[in-house]
Write a protein that holds these residues in place. Structure first.
Motif, PDB file in Angstrom:
ATOM      1  N   PHE A  40     -14.165  23.427  16.176  1.00 26.71           N
ATOM      2  CA  PHE A  40     -13.698  22.226  15.503  1.00 26.71           C
ATOM      3  C   PHE A  40     -14.579  21.898  14.306  1.00 26.71           C
ATOM      4  O   PHE A  40     -15.749  22.256  14.262  1.00 26.71           O
ATOM      5  CB  PHE A  40     -13.712  21.046  16.484  1.00 26.71           C
ATOM      6  CG  PHE A  40     -12.871  21.291  17.702  1.00 26.71           C
ATOM      7  CD1 PHE A  40     -11.519  21.017  17.703  1.00 26.71           C
ATOM      8  CD2 PHE A  40     -13.443  21.814  18.850  1.00 26.71           C
ATOM      9  CE1 PHE A  40     -10.743  21.249  18.834  1.00 26.71           C
ATOM     10  CE2 PHE A  40     -12.679  22.050  19.978  1.00 26.71           C
ATOM     11  CZ  PHE A  40     -11.328  21.768  19.962  1.00 26.71           C
ATOM     12  N   GLN A  41     -13.957  21.164  13.366  1.00 23.09           N
ATOM     13  CA  GLN A  41     -14.682  20.658  12.203  1.00 23.09           C
ATOM     14  C   GLN A  41     -14.228  19.222  11.983  1.00 23.09           C
ATOM     15  O   GLN A  41     -13.024  18.934  11.962  1.00 23.09           O
ATOM     16  CB  GLN A  41     -14.393  21.492  10.964  1.00 23.09           C
ATOM     17  CG  GLN A  41     -15.157  21.020   9.751  1.00 23.09           C
ATOM     18  CD  GLN A  41     -14.808  21.817   8.497  1.00 23.09           C
ATOM     19  OE1 GLN A  41     -13.742  22.423   8.401  1.00 23.09           O
ATOM     20  NE2 GLN A  41     -15.702  21.807   7.529  1.00 23.09           N
ATOM     21  N   GLY A  42     -15.196  18.319  11.855  1.00 23.30           N
ATOM     22  CA  GLY A  42     -14.876  16.915  11.613  1.00 23.30           C
ATOM     23  C   GLY A  42     -14.137  16.741  10.302  1.00 23.30           C
ATOM     24  O   GLY A  42     -14.528  17.312   9.292  1.00 23.30           O
ATOM     25  N   GLY A  43     -13.068  15.952  10.325  1.00 20.01           N
ATOM     26  CA  GLY A  43     -12.268  15.733   9.125  1.00 20.01           C
ATOM     27  C   GLY A  43     -13.014  14.971   8.053  1.00 20.01           C
ATOM     28  O   GLY A  43     -12.893  15.265   6.869  1.00 20.01           O
ATOM     29  N   SER A  96      -5.330  15.269  14.662  1.00 16.63           N
ATOM     30  CA  SER A  96      -5.921  13.935  14.786  1.00 16.63           C
ATOM     31  C   SER A  96      -5.677  13.424  16.199  1.00 16.63           C
ATOM     32  O   SER A  96      -4.725  13.825  16.863  1.00 16.63           O
ATOM     33  CB  SER A  96      -5.334  12.966  13.750  1.00 16.63           C
ATOM     34  OG  SER A  96      -3.973  12.749  13.993  1.00 16.63           O
ATOM     35  N   SER A  97      -6.599  12.588  16.642  1.00 18.71           N
ATOM     36  CA  SER A  97      -6.454  11.967  17.959  1.00 18.71           C
ATOM     37  C   SER A  97      -7.052  10.575  17.896  1.00 18.71           C
ATOM     38  O   SER A  97      -7.814  10.238  16.981  1.00 18.71           O
ATOM     39  CB  SER A  97      -7.155  12.801  19.038  1.00 18.71           C
ATOM     40  OG  SER A  97      -8.554  12.668  18.948  1.00 18.71           O
ATOM     41  N   LEU A  98      -6.710   9.783  18.868  1.00 17.82           N
ATOM     42  CA  LEU A  98      -7.190   8.411  18.924  1.00 17.82           C
ATOM     43  C   LEU A  98      -8.710   8.361  18.999  1.00 17.82           C
ATOM     44  O   LEU A  98      -9.351   7.567  18.323  1.00 17.82           O
ATOM     45  CB  LEU A  98      -6.570   7.702  20.140  1.00 17.82           C
ATOM     46  CG  LEU A  98      -6.901   6.233  20.316  1.00 17.82           C
ATOM     47  CD1 LEU A  98      -6.403   5.426  19.126  1.00 17.82           C
ATOM     48  CD2 LEU A  98      -6.277   5.705  21.593  1.00 17.82           C
ATOM     49  N   PHE A  99      -9.307   9.244  19.809  1.00 16.94           N
ATOM     50  CA  PHE A  99     -10.748   9.210  20.017  1.00 16.94           C
ATOM     51  C   PHE A  99     -11.529   9.914  18.911  1.00 16.94           C
ATOM     52  O   PHE A  99     -12.583   9.455  18.506  1.00 16.94           O
ATOM     53  CB  PHE A  99     -11.117   9.830  21.371  1.00 16.94           C
ATOM     54  CG  PHE A  99     -10.576   9.051  22.525  1.00 16.94           C
ATOM     55  CD1 PHE A  99     -11.040   7.782  22.802  1.00 16.94           C
ATOM     56  CD2 PHE A  99      -9.579   9.576  23.326  1.00 16.94           C
ATOM     57  CE1 PHE A  99     -10.545   7.038  23.854  1.00 16.94           C
ATOM     58  CE2 PHE A  99      -9.075   8.850  24.388  1.00 16.94           C
ATOM     59  CZ  PHE A  99      -9.553   7.574  24.655  1.00 16.94           C
ATOM     60  N   ASP A 100     -11.019  11.043  18.430  1.00 11.74           N
ATOM     61  CA  ASP A 100     -11.768  11.848  17.466  1.00 11.74           C
ATOM     62  C   ASP A 100     -11.386  11.577  16.012  1.00 11.74           C
ATOM     63  O   ASP A 100     -12.057  12.063  15.108  1.00 11.74           O
ATOM     64  CB  ASP A 100     -11.580  13.341  17.760  1.00 11.74           C
ATOM     65  CG  ASP A 100     -12.248  13.754  19.056  1.00 11.74           C
ATOM     66  OD1 ASP A 100     -13.327  13.209  19.369  1.00 11.74           O
ATOM     67  OD2 ASP A 100     -11.692  14.614  19.762  1.00 11.74           O
ATOM     68  N   GLY A 101     -10.323  10.876  15.772  1.00 12.01           N
ATOM     69  CA  GLY A 101      -9.861  10.688  14.402  1.00 12.01           C
ATOM     70  C   GLY A 101      -9.283  11.985  13.871  1.00 12.01           C
ATOM     71  O   GLY A 101      -8.723  12.784  14.609  1.00 12.01           O
ATOM     72  N   SER A 102      -9.455  12.233  12.572  1.00 15.30           N
ATOM     73  CA  SER A 102      -8.928  13.475  12.002  1.00 15.30           C
ATOM     74  C   SER A 102      -9.982  14.568  12.114  1.00 15.30           C
ATOM     75  O   SER A 102     -11.175  14.320  11.976  1.00 15.30           O
ATOM     76  CB  SER A 102      -8.515  13.277  10.551  1.00 15.30           C
ATOM     77  OG  SER A 102      -9.637  13.014   9.754  1.00 15.30           O
ATOM     78  N   TYR A 103      -9.512  15.784  12.384  1.00 19.64           N
ATOM     79  CA  TYR A 103     -10.401  16.936  12.512  1.00 19.64           C
ATOM     80  C   TYR A 103      -9.591  18.196  12.286  1.00 19.64           C
ATOM     81  O   TYR A 103      -8.368  18.161  12.166  1.00 19.64           O
ATOM     82  CB  TYR A 103     -11.081  16.967  13.889  1.00 19.64           C
ATOM     83  CG  TYR A 103     -10.126  17.089  15.055  1.00 19.64           C
ATOM     84  CD1 TYR A 103      -9.809  18.330  15.600  1.00 19.64           C
ATOM     85  CD2 TYR A 103      -9.531  15.963  15.620  1.00 19.64           C
ATOM     86  CE1 TYR A 103      -8.929  18.446  16.661  1.00 19.64           C
ATOM     87  CE2 TYR A 103      -8.658  16.072  16.684  1.00 19.64           C
ATOM     88  CZ  TYR A 103      -8.356  17.313  17.212  1.00 19.64           C
ATOM     89  OH  TYR A 103      -7.481  17.427  18.263  1.00 19.64           O
TER      90      TYR A 103
END
Length: 132
Positions: free
Chosen positions: A87-90, A64-71
């Motif tokens: 990558f795959q979106g959470g 997880s990151s501030l910009f991408d959220g969970s992934y």
């Protein structure tokens, strides 16, 4: 006194404008490191890339990151030594490749994202084919 203040404000605004222009031109230079039009590599099929025995796309790590959220992230290595992260979106579950500037490029399936990752890492361009 008021005229001097106006002159200082205009001078300050001019300097800030110049700094912004310089910053934006530096950003554009960084963005040009990747060729976004890579039609010349469209002959590379999904099956061609899958025949390179990509390893690691079954092993996803939650991030997880501030910009991408969970992934989710998977480190992939192809039989010819090309490596990269997929990558795959959470939340969305969509697969994507991230360029060197952190921009995400989504693809319509896992296999098409693996193909896009291979072309990106091998030829430094992001294919539009199969993009979601």
């Amino acid at each position: 006194m008021k005229a001097k203040l106006n002159l200082k404000n205009r001078l300050l605004n001019s300097v800030l404008t110049i700094l912004i222009i310089i910053s934006l031109s530096s950003f554009n230079t960084l963005s040009q490191d990747v060729n976004y039009g890579c039609d010349e590599y469209d002959y590379i099929t999904i099956d061609d890339v899958m025949n390179l025995s990509p390893e690691g796309y079954e092993q996803w790590v939650s991030r997880s990151s501030l910009f991408d959220g969970s992934y989710y992230e998977a480190s992939i290595e192809f039989s010819d030594g090309i490596r990269g992260k997929l990558f795959q979106g959470g939340t969305s579950g969509r697969y994507f490749v991230e360029d060197s500037n952190g921009t995400n490029y989504y693809y319509n399936s896992l296999r098409s994202a693996i193909r896009a990752l291979y072309i990106y890492k091998k030829h430094s361009c992001l294919t539009a084919r199969y993009r979601a």
